[in-house]
Design a protein around this motif. Sequence first.
Motif, PDB file in Angstrom:
ATOM      1  N   ASP A 183       0.833  -1.197   0.000  1.00 44.87           N
ATOM      2  CA  ASP A 183       0.000   0.000   0.000  1.00 44.87           C
ATOM      3  C   ASP A 183       0.868   1.248   0.000  1.00 44.87           C
ATOM      4  N   SER A 184       0.239   2.414   0.116  1.00 50.36           N
ATOM      5  CA  SER A 184       0.970   3.684   0.036  1.00 50.36           C
ATOM      6  C   SER A 184       1.958   3.864   1.182  1.00 50.36           C
ATOM      7  N   SER A 185       1.776   3.110   2.267  1.00 56.50           N
ATOM      8  CA  SER A 185       2.686   3.188   3.417  1.00 56.50           C
ATOM      9  C   SER A 185       3.799   2.156   3.350  1.00 56.50           C
ATOM     10  N   GLY A 186       3.781   1.359   2.288  1.00 57.95           N
ATOM     11  CA  GLY A 186       4.805   0.335   2.135  1.00 57.95           C
ATOM     12  C   GLY A 186       4.482  -0.974   2.818  1.00 57.95           C
ATOM     13  N   ASN A 187       3.266  -1.097   3.329  1.00 61.27           N
ATOM     14  CA  ASN A 187       2.865  -2.336   3.999  1.00 61.27           C
ATOM     15  C   ASN A 187       2.285  -3.324   2.987  1.00 61.27           C
ATOM     16  N   PRO A 188       2.546  -4.608   3.180  1.00 62.80           N
ATOM     17  CA  PRO A 188       1.992  -5.597   2.255  1.00 62.80           C
ATOM     18  C   PRO A 188       0.473  -5.495   2.191  1.00 62.80           C
ATOM     19  N   ARG A 189      -0.054  -5.546   0.984  1.00 63.06           N
ATOM     20  CA  ARG A 189      -1.501  -5.479   0.823  1.00 63.06           C
ATOM     21  C   ARG A 189      -2.133  -6.794   1.302  1.00 63.06           C
ATOM     22  N   GLU A 190      -3.300  -6.696   1.916  1.00 58.74           N
ATOM     23  CA  GLU A 190      -3.949  -7.885   2.467  1.00 58.74           C
ATOM     24  C   GLU A 190      -4.319  -8.880   1.381  1.00 58.74           C
ATOM     25  N   ASP A 191      -3.883 -10.117   1.572  1.00 59.27           N
ATOM     26  CA  ASP A 191      -4.199 -11.220   0.677  1.00 59.27           C
ATOM     27  C   ASP A 191      -5.443 -11.910   1.223  1.00 59.27           C
ATOM     28  N   VAL A 192      -6.421 -12.156   0.350  1.00 61.69           N
ATOM     29  CA  VAL A 192      -7.668 -12.750   0.828  1.00 61.69           C
ATOM     30  C   VAL A 192      -7.442 -14.131   1.445  1.00 61.69           C
ATOM     31  N   MET A 193      -6.371 -14.810   1.054  1.00 60.16           N
ATOM     32  CA  MET A 193      -6.081 -16.125   1.621  1.00 60.16           C
ATOM     33  C   MET A 193      -5.598 -16.025   3.071  1.00 60.16           C
ATOM     34  N   GLN A 194      -5.197 -14.830   3.491  1.00 61.87           N
ATOM     35  CA  GLN A 194      -4.785 -14.611   4.873  1.00 61.87           C
ATOM     36  C   GLN A 194      -5.783 -13.748   5.643  1.00 61.87           C
ATOM     37  N   ALA A 195      -6.909 -13.431   5.035  1.00 59.57           N
ATOM     38  CA  ALA A 195      -7.902 -12.574   5.680  1.00 59.57           C
ATOM     39  C   ALA A 195      -8.549 -13.299   6.860  1.00 59.57           C
ATOM     40  N   THR A 196      -8.991 -12.525   7.844  1.00 58.82           N
ATOM     41  CA  THR A 196      -9.614 -13.119   9.028  1.00 58.82           C
ATOM     42  C   THR A 196     -11.087 -13.445   8.815  1.00 58.82           C
ATOM     43  N   ASP A 197     -11.701 -12.849   7.800  1.00 68.17           N
ATOM     44  CA  ASP A 197     -13.109 -13.086   7.518  1.00 68.17           C
ATOM     45  C   ASP A 197     -13.276 -13.728   6.146  1.00 68.17           C
ATOM     46  N   PRO A 198     -14.274 -14.574   5.976  1.00 67.79           N
ATOM     47  CA  PRO A 198     -14.468 -15.271   4.701  1.00 67.79           C
ATOM     48  C   PRO A 198     -15.050 -14.368   3.621  1.00 67.79           C
ATOM     49  N   VAL A 199     -14.849 -14.763   2.380  1.00 69.37           N
ATOM     50  CA  VAL A 199     -15.439 -14.061   1.244  1.00 69.37           C
ATOM     51  C   VAL A 199     -16.915 -14.461   1.141  1.00 69.37           C
ATOM     52  N   ASP A 200     -17.764 -13.465   0.926  1.00 68.95           N
ATOM     53  CA  ASP A 200     -19.192 -13.728   0.749  1.00 68.95           C
ATOM     54  C   ASP A 200     -19.534 -13.969  -0.713  1.00 68.95           C
ATOM     55  N   LEU A 201     -18.810 -13.266  -1.602  1.00 68.22           N
ATOM     56  CA  LEU A 201     -19.201 -13.257  -3.010  1.00 68.22           C
ATOM     57  C   LEU A 201     -17.977 -13.224  -3.919  1.00 68.22           C
ATOM     58  N   PHE A 202     -17.958 -14.104  -4.890  1.00 68.05           N
ATOM     59  CA  PHE A 202     -16.980 -14.065  -5.974  1.00 68.05           C
ATOM     60  C   PHE A 202     -17.710 -13.671  -7.251  1.00 68.05           C
ATOM     61  N   ILE A 203     -17.224 -12.646  -7.926  1.00 67.09           N
ATOM     62  CA  ILE A 203     -17.733 -12.257  -9.243  1.00 67.09           C
ATOM     63  C   ILE A 203     -16.631 -12.556 -10.234  1.00 67.09           C
ATOM     64  N   VAL A 204     -16.873 -13.522 -11.125  1.00 66.75           N
ATOM     65  CA  VAL A 204     -15.790 -14.017 -11.973  1.00 66.75           C
ATOM     66  C   VAL A 204     -16.102 -13.834 -13.457  1.00 66.75           C
ATOM     67  N   PRO A 205     -15.059 -13.698 -14.265  1.00 67.76           N
ATOM     68  CA  PRO A 205     -15.226 -13.632 -15.719  1.00 67.76           C
ATOM     69  C   PRO A 205     -15.180 -15.032 -16.318  1.00 67.76           C
ATOM     70  N   GLY A 206     -15.332 -15.120 -17.595  1.00 65.64           N
ATOM     71  CA  GLY A 206     -15.228 -16.396 -18.291  1.00 65.64           C
ATOM     72  C   GLY A 206     -15.500 -16.193 -19.763  1.00 65.64           C
ATOM     73  N   LEU A 207     -15.256 -17.236 -20.533  1.00 62.41           N
ATOM     74  CA  LEU A 207     -15.457 -17.147 -21.972  1.00 62.41           C
ATOM     75  C   LEU A 207     -16.801 -17.738 -22.388  1.00 62.41           C
ATOM     76  N   ALA A 208     -17.226 -18.797 -21.703  1.00 60.09           N
ATOM     77  CA  ALA A 208     -18.520 -19.410 -22.008  1.00 60.09           C
ATOM     78  C   ALA A 208     -19.047 -20.100 -20.756  1.00 60.09           C
ATOM     79  N   PHE A 209     -20.380 -20.258 -20.704  1.00 59.59           N
ATOM     80  CA  PHE A 209     -21.023 -20.864 -19.545  1.00 59.59           C
ATOM     81  C   PHE A 209     -22.199 -21.716 -20.002  1.00 59.59           C
ATOM     82  N   ASP A 210     -22.545 -22.719 -19.190  1.00 62.54           N
ATOM     83  CA  ASP A 210     -23.785 -23.441 -19.436  1.00 62.54           C
ATOM     84  C   ASP A 210     -24.661 -23.340 -18.195  1.00 62.54           C
ATOM     85  N   LYS A 211     -25.883 -23.829 -18.304  1.00 61.76           N
ATOM     86  CA  LYS A 211     -26.842 -23.670 -17.214  1.00 61.76           C
ATOM     87  C   LYS A 211     -26.757 -24.788 -16.192  1.00 61.76           C
ATOM     88  N   PHE A 212     -25.658 -25.536 -16.238  1.00 57.48           N
ATOM     89  CA  PHE A 212     -25.377 -26.551 -15.232  1.00 57.48           C
ATOM     90  C   PHE A 212     -24.209 -26.111 -14.328  1.00 57.48           C
TER      91      PHE A 212
END
Length: 289
Positions: A183-212
Amino acid sequence: MLRFRTSGNVDIMVHAAKLVFINHLRTVASPSSSSANLRPPSTSTSTRSMNTSFDPQLHHLFQQKHSLRSKVRTSLKNMDPVLKSQQDDAIQRVVLEAPWFKNSSNICAYISCDALREVDTSRIVSNILSNYKTEDQGHVQMKKRLYLPRVEDKNSNMKMLKVSSYDDLVLSSMNILEPTLVDSSGNPREDVMQATDPVDLFIVPGLAFDKFGGRLGRSGGYYDMFLKNYQELIKKKNWKQPLLVALSYSVQIIENGRIPTTPYDVPVDALVTASGFIPISSVAFKYCH
């Protein structure tokens, strides 16, 4: 006035009210680059799996995926710009008005790339970054935490790092906006894999999808490997499953049939199209009631 720093430590000053300008900036920055070269492949089967002993069945699946990618890329290339813009607006409106988005505190998302013809996320990202509250003594705390991807290497390794403003982003060597490591102070930016709270939502890209729940990426396996690792983390931590949502244009939906999948592919819980929210898994169906 916003400042972005390239990998060569060159500052770029840009006037913009929204993140929309970013997509244009990336496209203009390297007009000679092909879409395939702009970003390391972001989804689908990990390249590491291709280094194992030859498997005829897997080889056949890879060939099927390759053929499907070519067809979808052609459809995206030929998509009417007006229709694309209308679907971008409609998809983002569905997300921003959805209870599963409004009630999420920790979100992993992506910054869309015009050259890759990804569904626009500028309004979604802007909404999260402007969603803050001021506490006593002027302390600013984000109501929502946003984590964005940073590609580490060509071996499908990707991080999701916390950002709180556009100033936290830099243009990579491939002209893709990614979080800085510190960050701007030179501290390592928080990695979600080391976060203390879980992720609620992932919004992901892709090239194609099916309804399964099938999701076809760009052959590098970055998202699949990351999501597999995150699934292992939530099992270890005994956290609830996050909602995994993919954004999709109409031409990216495989209406009749299914996308070829391997054990390395991670399915999505739901799709968001211009027509609305399409639940697939039991995790997603609970948001329909």
